[in-house]
Design a protein around this motif. Structure first.
Motif, PDB file in Angstrom:
ATOM      1  N   TYR A 190      45.703  36.319  39.260  1.00  0.00           N
ATOM      2  CA  TYR A 190      46.070  35.903  40.620  1.00  0.00           C
ATOM      3  C   TYR A 190      46.958  36.943  41.268  1.00  0.00           C
ATOM      4  CZ  TYR A 190      47.944  33.010  44.389  1.00  0.00           C
ATOM      5  OH  TYR A 190      48.313  32.528  45.620  1.00  0.00           O
ATOM      6  N   ALA A 191      47.921  37.458  40.502  1.00  0.00           N
ATOM      7  CA  ALA A 191      48.828  38.479  41.039  1.00  0.00           C
ATOM      8  C   ALA A 191      48.084  39.763  41.342  1.00  0.00           C
ATOM      9  CB  ALA A 191      49.964  38.724  40.049  1.00  0.00           C
ATOM     10  N   LEU A 192      47.120  40.146  40.509  1.00  0.00           N
ATOM     11  CA  LEU A 192      46.353  41.371  40.757  1.00  0.00           C
ATOM     12  C   LEU A 192      45.461  41.242  41.977  1.00  0.00           C
ATOM     13  CD1 LEU A 192      45.232  42.535  37.208  1.00  0.00           C
ATOM     14  CD2 LEU A 192      46.837  43.664  38.747  1.00  0.00           C
ATOM     15  N   VAL A 193      44.860  40.087  42.165  1.00  0.00           N
ATOM     16  CA  VAL A 193      43.948  39.897  43.299  1.00  0.00           C
ATOM     17  C   VAL A 193      44.705  39.901  44.622  1.00  0.00           C
ATOM     18  CG1 VAL A 193      42.395  38.225  44.393  1.00  0.00           C
ATOM     19  CG2 VAL A 193      42.167  38.733  41.960  1.00  0.00           C
ATOM     20  N   TRP A 194      45.852  39.279  44.671  1.00  0.00           N
ATOM     21  CA  TRP A 194      46.597  39.150  45.921  1.00  0.00           C
ATOM     22  C   TRP A 194      47.623  40.252  46.134  1.00  0.00           C
ATOM     23  CZ3 TRP A 194      44.682  36.367  49.593  1.00  0.00           C
ATOM     24  CH2 TRP A 194      43.827  35.302  49.272  1.00  0.00           C
ATOM     25  N   ALA A 195      47.708  41.207  45.239  1.00  0.00           N
ATOM     26  CA  ALA A 195      48.682  42.288  45.400  1.00  0.00           C
ATOM     27  C   ALA A 195      48.203  43.358  46.344  1.00  0.00           C
ATOM     28  CB  ALA A 195      48.996  42.913  44.050  1.00  0.00           C
TER      29      ALA A 195
END
Length: 94
Positions: free
Chosen positions: A89-94
């Motif tokens: 989730y953090a990688l996708v929205w970063a």
């Protein structure tokens, strides 16, 4: 119409089943010796011998350890899945 109560359960063992143990108190068949020990210790506690009671306590202790190990593995798995989804989730929205 009243249901008929079963006072003496009947157990059928298939002809192909050659290795099974029978309870010395009620003649119920079991596939493994461990299942027989657990049955005798839990159902015939009043009439079993000291050796059978000790064997039951050992089997019960092993079972508790296996259950604890399963719970630890399940908790670690849930934590890892949660961490993986949070990281993605953090990688996708970063």
């Amino acid at each position: 119409m009243l249901a008929e109560t079963v006072t003496q359960p009947e157990y059928e063992v298939p002809e192909s089943e050659t290795s099974f143990e029978r309870c010395p108190y009620c003649e119920r068949p079991f596939r493994t010796d461990e299942l027989l020990i657990h049955h005798v210790g839990s159902n015939h506690r009043d009439s079993c011998t000291d050796e059978e009671l000790e064997a039951y306590e050992a089997v019960e202790s092993d079972e508790e350890f296996e259950l604890f190990t399963f719970h630890v593995k399940a908790a670690v798995t849930v934590f890892m899945v949660y961490f993986m989804f949070s990281f993605m989730y953090a990688l996708v929205w970063a």
